[in-house]
Design a protein around this motif. Structure first.
Motif, short mmCIF file in Angstrom:
data_model
loop_
_atom_site.label_atom_id
_atom_site.label_comp_id
_atom_site.label_asym_id
_atom_site.label_seq_id
_atom_site.Cartn_x
_atom_site.Cartn_y
_atom_site.Cartn_z
N LEU A 84 -60.34 9.37 8.37
CA LEU A 84 -60.28 8.99 9.77
C LEU A 84 -61.38 8.00 10.15
O LEU A 84 -61.13 7.03 10.88
N GLY A 85 -62.60 8.22 9.68
CA GLY A 85 -63.69 7.33 10.01
C GLY A 85 -63.44 5.91 9.55
O GLY A 85 -63.71 4.94 10.27
N ALA A 86 -62.91 5.76 8.34
CA ALA A 86 -62.59 4.43 7.83
C ALA A 86 -61.51 3.77 8.69
O ALA A 86 -61.56 2.57 8.96
N ALA A 87 -60.53 4.56 9.13
CA ALA A 87 -59.47 4.03 10.00
C ALA A 87 -60.05 3.53 11.31
O ALA A 87 -59.66 2.46 11.82
N TYR A 88 -60.98 4.28 11.90
CA TYR A 88 -61.60 3.86 13.14
C TYR A 88 -62.39 2.56 12.93
O TYR A 88 -62.32 1.64 13.76
N ALA A 89 -63.15 2.49 11.85
CA ALA A 89 -63.95 1.31 11.57
C ALA A 89 -63.08 0.08 11.34
O ALA A 89 -63.38 -1.02 11.83
N ARG A 90 -62.00 0.26 10.60
CA ARG A 90 -61.10 -0.87 10.32
C ARG A 90 -60.52 -1.46 11.61
O ARG A 90 -60.51 -2.68 11.80
N LEU A 91 -60.01 -0.58 12.49
CA LEU A 91 -59.38 -1.10 13.70
C LEU A 91 -60.43 -1.67 14.66
O LEU A 91 -60.17 -2.69 15.32
N ALA A 92 -61.60 -1.05 14.73
CA ALA A 92 -62.66 -1.61 15.57
C ALA A 92 -63.01 -3.03 15.13
O ALA A 92 -63.15 -3.94 15.96
#
Length: 301
Positions: free
Chosen positions: A25-33
């Motif tokens: 989840l954290g990687a997904a948040y960072a990617r979209l940010a």
């Protein structure tokens, strides 16, 4: 298309920290940010995982241990030193273990509280202080879980995430009227946590969050970080596949039973007559909608 006419991302110009961003989840948040224009700090105690995501999205990586006051402070200062400010913090870092109360390891319990709750608190406190001292404030997005409402074998994890929800409500009350907003998300995705849940509970948890990739949760997080969410404060946003909803805050189930003076016998009578059948369900349930309809199937009183 020149630079003046190119579409701007929702986070263009913002400096965002995402903890536990080396995978899932954290990687997904960072990617979209990053895709939405943010300058991102990718934090993970697994430095190799953080470096991998950082290289992928052009972000600065950081391996500070956010479960300590010093490590959390170092992380927030990394963002301020690199970008001059911190506009957003996603408190995603967490660890997960399952255990029945008969088998709960106290050291394991303590570590979950340290990482999931204290890590969130420490990063949030450092970030909030920085945001209050800078023009424009900022946005804190905590990550909680439906396990706070009750789930088998999740006493330690649920307690840590219930604490995160309470932090969200209390900080929102503290910061009302300022330029700093605090909200939380309750995500659902098929991650390593879901696999662990399946292995522990077997058939009872088979197919846990199948078909719900981490990326489906990221738009809600990016929205809460953005200026578009300026009026959203003190909320827990639940994402569950194709559903987006708000979690209810803890409250008093009305109507109350009244008595001029309570005795043990009077309390027993209240339960015999009324309260026993009104016990609240465990786990995440849908409650009553705005029209008074019980979303679990019956008309609400």
């Amino acid at each position: 298309m020149n630079a003046d006419t190119a579409p701007r991302g929702r986070l263009t110009g913002k400096a965002i920290v995402v903890t536990g961003a080396g995978r899932g989840l954290g990687a997904a948040y960072a990617r979209l940010a990053a895709a939405e224009g943010a300058s991102v700090i990718v934090n993970d105690v697994d430095g190799g995982a953080a470096a991998s995501i950082g290289a992928e999205i052009g972000a600065i990586c950081d391996d500070s241990d956010i479960a300590t006051w010093e490590g959390a402070g170092r992380l927030i200062e990394t963002c301020r030193s690199a970008y001059g400010r911190i506009d957003g913090l996603v408190n995603n870092a967490g660890i997960f273990h399952l255990a029945h109360p008969r088998e709960q390891d106290p050291a394991e319990f303590r570590r979950m509280i340290e990482v999931n709750l204290l890590g969130t608190a420490y990063c949030g406190l450092h970030a909030i202080r920085a945001m209050l001292d800078q023009p424009g404030g900022g946005s804190v997005v905590n990550v909680t879980s439906g396990s706070q409402a009750g789930s088998a074998a999740m006493g330690a994890y649920g307690a840590s995430k219930g604490g995160v929800a309470s932090l969200t409500y209390c900080w929102a009350a503290d910061l009302a009227g300022t330029a700093v907003r605090v909200n939380a998300v309750s995500p659902n995705a098929h991650t390593r946590m879901a696999d662990t849940f399946e292995r522990y509970l077997g058939e009872r948890a088979r197919g846990q969050n199948v078909g719900k990739p981490p990326a489906t949760n990221a738009p809600a997080v990016v929205y809460l970080l953005s200026d578009a969410a300026a009026g959203i404060h003190g909320q827990v946003v639940r994402v569950d596949g194709d559903e987006l909803s708000l979690m209810t805050h803890p409250g008093v189930a009305m109507p109350a039973v009244r008595m001029p003076a309570w005795t043990v016998a009077a309390v027993a009578a209240a339960f015999d007559d009324e309260l026993a059948r009104r016990q609240q369900p465990l786990g995440v349930h849908r409650g009553i909608d705005m029209n008074g309809v019980d979303m679990n199937g019956a008309a609400g009183a």
